[in-house]
Design an enzyme around this catalytic site. Structure first.
Site, PDB file in Angstrom:
ATOM      1  N   ARG A   1      32.038  55.725  45.964  1.00 15.60           N
ATOM      2  CA  ARG A   1      31.895  55.754  44.543  1.00 15.60           C
ATOM      3  C   ARG A   1      30.536  55.270  44.367  1.00 15.60           C
ATOM      4  O   ARG A   1      29.899  54.510  44.823  1.00 15.60           O
ATOM      5  CB  ARG A   1      32.906  54.990  43.688  1.00 15.60           C
ATOM      6  CG  ARG A   1      34.329  55.698  43.849  1.00 15.60           C
ATOM      7  CD  ARG A   1      35.334  54.791  42.970  1.00 15.60           C
ATOM      8  NE  ARG A   1      35.541  53.849  43.873  1.00 15.60           N
ATOM      9  CZ  ARG A   1      36.538  52.894  43.432  1.00 15.60           C
ATOM     10  NH1 ARG A   1      37.380  52.811  42.501  1.00 15.60           N
ATOM     11  NH2 ARG A   1      36.615  51.701  44.152  1.00 15.60           N
TER      12      ARG A   1
ATOM     13  N   LYS B   1      32.045  48.238  43.446  1.00 16.03           N
ATOM     14  CA  LYS B   1      32.787  46.981  44.123  1.00 16.03           C
ATOM     15  C   LYS B   1      31.873  45.621  44.191  1.00 16.03           C
ATOM     16  O   LYS B   1      30.560  45.694  43.731  1.00 16.03           O
ATOM     17  CB  LYS B   1      32.952  47.268  45.665  1.00 16.03           C
ATOM     18  CG  LYS B   1      33.962  48.442  45.841  1.00 16.03           C
ATOM     19  CD  LYS B   1      35.060  48.346  45.245  1.00 16.03           C
ATOM     20  CE  LYS B   1      36.346  47.683  46.196  1.00 16.03           C
ATOM     21  NZ  LYS B   1      37.576  47.640  45.788  1.00 16.03           N
TER      22      LYS B   1
ATOM     23  N   TYR C   1      33.578  45.990  39.442  1.00 20.46           N
ATOM     24  CA  TYR C   1      34.711  45.469  39.740  1.00 20.46           C
ATOM     25  C   TYR C   1      34.257  44.101  40.540  1.00 20.46           C
ATOM     26  O   TYR C   1      33.805  44.034  41.620  1.00 20.46           O
ATOM     27  CB  TYR C   1      35.629  46.222  40.904  1.00 20.46           C
ATOM     28  CG  TYR C   1      36.341  47.290  39.976  1.00 20.46           C
ATOM     29  CD1 TYR C   1      37.347  47.119  38.845  1.00 20.46           C
ATOM     30  CD2 TYR C   1      36.080  48.983  40.229  1.00 20.46           C
ATOM     31  CE1 TYR C   1      37.878  47.943  38.165  1.00 20.46           C
ATOM     32  CE2 TYR C   1      36.681  49.802  39.443  1.00 20.46           C
ATOM     33  CZ  TYR C   1      37.514  49.362  38.509  1.00 20.46           C
ATOM     34  OH  TYR C   1      38.288  50.584  38.038  1.00 20.46           O
TER      35      TYR C   1
ATOM     36  N   HIS D   1      37.204  41.030  41.207  1.00 14.89           N
ATOM     37  CA  HIS D   1      38.342  40.134  41.747  1.00 14.89           C
ATOM     38  C   HIS D   1      37.976  39.108  42.351  1.00 14.89           C
ATOM     39  O   HIS D   1      38.579  38.911  43.592  1.00 14.89           O
ATOM     40  CB  HIS D   1      39.117  41.195  42.554  1.00 14.89           C
ATOM     41  CG  HIS D   1      39.479  42.672  42.077  1.00 14.89           C
ATOM     42  ND1 HIS D   1      40.703  42.681  41.389  1.00 14.89           N
ATOM     43  CD2 HIS D   1      39.084  44.032  42.089  1.00 14.89           C
ATOM     44  CE1 HIS D   1      40.789  43.883  41.043  1.00 14.89           C
ATOM     45  NE2 HIS D   1      39.983  44.634  41.518  1.00 14.89           N
TER      46      HIS D   1
ATOM     47  N   GLU E   1      37.723  44.674  35.941  1.00 13.31           N
ATOM     48  CA  GLU E   1      39.164  44.518  35.797  1.00 13.31           C
ATOM     49  C   GLU E   1      39.876  43.440  34.677  1.00 13.31           C
ATOM     50  O   GLU E   1      40.815  43.308  34.552  1.00 13.31           O
ATOM     51  CB  GLU E   1      39.718  44.106  37.228  1.00 13.31           C
ATOM     52  CG  GLU E   1      39.387  42.809  37.653  1.00 13.31           C
ATOM     53  CD  GLU E   1      38.142  42.689  38.536  1.00 13.31           C
ATOM     54  OE1 GLU E   1      37.442  43.527  38.398  1.00 13.31           O
ATOM     55  OE2 GLU E   1      38.026  41.211  38.761  1.00 13.31           O
TER      56      GLU E   1
ATOM     57  N   ASP F   1      48.514  46.704  46.450  1.00 12.80           N
ATOM     58  CA  ASP F   1      47.481  45.818  46.180  1.00 12.80           C
ATOM     59  C   ASP F   1      47.910  44.805  45.629  1.00 12.80           C
ATOM     60  O   ASP F   1      47.129  43.671  45.314  1.00 12.80           O
ATOM     61  CB  ASP F   1      46.117  46.663  45.417  1.00 12.80           C
ATOM     62  CG  ASP F   1      46.604  47.055  43.896  1.00 12.80           C
ATOM     63  OD1 ASP F   1      48.040  47.300  43.755  1.00 12.80           O
ATOM     64  OD2 ASP F   1      46.028  47.339  43.118  1.00 12.80           O
TER      65      ASP F   1
END
Ligand SMILES: NC(=O)c1ccc[n+]([C@@H]2O[C@H](COP(=O)([O-])OP(=O)(O)OC[C@H]3O[C@@H](n4cnc5c(N)ncnc54)[C@H](O)[C@@H]3O)[C@@H](O)[C@H]2O)c1
Length: 374
Positions: free
Chosen positions: A15, A74, A93, A95, A117, A269
């Site tokens: 992406r 990412k 993102y 995380h 997120e 996930d």
């Protein structure tokens, strides 16, 4: 503002964080857009499409060092830590509650890091995660149908049946965004669909939007067991926000299922909703336990980057535009939804769950902003 778009270097990530259409919007508002060479290729956007939109194509060093706002998909991987710096805002993102080395790298660098997120509406919805749930949900029946074919090891059943032959039975556990989208596609394939939910309000909503075309059942251990016995394809789509997925499917229940039926655990996930679930990759998506084929790919949308990139950038672009227009401090002061996305600012952790996860000090965003300005 100078907006950079980095090429993803994490394995199997195709992406890109901005489309040429998005680049054109930014350029038309007077911003400079720098796109790393080849950043869009995995999503079918060549460099010249960005150039036609008014962006400049640049090397990885130039994009990271010249951008004021850097867009990624990412989280940065270790090879990119050295590029994090004060004065840069990273929007991606992240995380990081599960990634201490990256959290420390972000804090030490002085960067401002906004996580897709954790951008959260007043009602607790996560608008920058939702499109990935829609995609994973829509992929799930497709993956299930594929693995039900006999050459793939499946029972050899066509979900839609044909005239005179009954369709396959699909059971979806959890009727949220993933579950709803999975049901829509399974219905489209002609399957008989049951959704197990535990929220009555959500079931009422599903009843309305699916106009009675699915069976809606209250989720309980007994109901899961009974529904699984009849199923050809089971799709795990539960979520308890902020927690690991509940283990609703036991090994004993799998033993009662039809041989070579398929279980697609989208909730993998968050740890997966079966005792027997473990994460797999697109490279090796399935394994079999108790005669049931398990498909547990943790990044399902990665299989369809052309769709995923567009769906993601549709929802991120308004925030990108707001940051570019008003500056990062102005944009987060004006919009509490975006402000909730800020995880790290000026060497301070501004997201409580992240600070807690790593035993770091938590600084409320307003204090971190005030300290950064001072
Ligand atoms: N594998 C992937 O690539 C991928 C991609 C996107 C999302 N996901 C994951 O899919 C899961 C679902 O995401 P979502 O966006 O649909 O969440 P959501 O919050 O929209 O929906 C979850 C639903 O589960 C229901 N639920 C909770 N406990 C239940 C129970 N015991 N029985 C039945 N239903 C129950 C909730 O009421 C809710 O309606 C999450 O774990 C998410 O992280 C995975």
């Amino acid at each position: 503002m100078r907006v950079g778009v980095a090429k993803e270097i994490k394995s199997q990530e195709y992406r890109v964080a901005l489309t040429p259409a998005g680049a054109r919007e930014l350029v038309q508002h007077g911003h400079d857009v720098l796109v790393e060479t080849g950043a869009g290729v995995g999503s079918a956007f060549e460099d010249d499409a960005y150039e036609r939109a008014g962006a400049a194509i640049a090397s990885v060093d130039d994009v990271w060092s010249q951008a004021e706002l850097l867009l990624k998909v990412k989280e940065p991987i270790a090879a990119e830590y050295g590029r994090l710096r004060e004065g840069l805002t990273l929007f991606t993102y992240l995380h990081i509650a599960a990634d201490e080395p990256l959290t420390r790298a972000l804090v030490d660098s002085g960067i401002t890091a906004i996580a897709y997120e954790t951008v959260e509406t007043d009602r607790g919805a996560l608008p920058l995660l939702a499109p990935m749930s829609e995609i994973a949900g829509r992929l799930a029946p497709q993956a299930g149908a594929h693995h039900l074919e006999m050459p793939r090891g499946g029972r050899g059943l066509l979900l839609g049946g044909v005239a005179g032959v009954a369709p396959g039975r699909v059971v979806v556990i959890g009727g949220g965004i993933v579950g709803y989208n999975a049901a829509v596609i399974a219905l489209g394939l002609g399957a008989q669909v049951t959704i197990l939910e535990r929220s009555v309000d959500r079931m009422r909503h599903l009843e309305e939007v699916l106009s009675g075309r699915v069976s809606l059942l209250m989720s309980s251990s007994l109901q899961v067991e009974e529904s699984l016995r009849e199923a050809d394809l089971v799709i795990g789509a539960v979520l308890i926000p902020g927690a690991r997925a509940p283990k609703l499917v036991t090994r004993e229940m799998l033993q009662e299922m039809k041989d070579a039926s398929v279980f697609v655990d989208v909730a993998i996930d968050q740890g997966g909703c079966a005792e027997t679930s473990r994460p797999t990759t697109h490279h090796e998506p399935v394994y079999t336990v108790e005669g049931v084929i398990h498909y547990c790919v943790a990044n399902m949308p990665g299989a369809v980057p052309i769709t995923s990139t567009r769906a993601l950038t549709n929802v991120t672009l308004p925030y990108v535009e707001a940051i570019a227009e008003r500056g990062v401090a102005g944009a987060i002061r004006d919009d509490p939804v975006l402000a909730r996305g800020v995880n790290v600012l000026g060497g301070r952790v501004t997201y409580e769950a992240v600070a807690e996860a790593h035993g770091l000090e938590y600084t409320p965003l307003d204090d971190a902003l005030a300290a950064a300005v001072a």
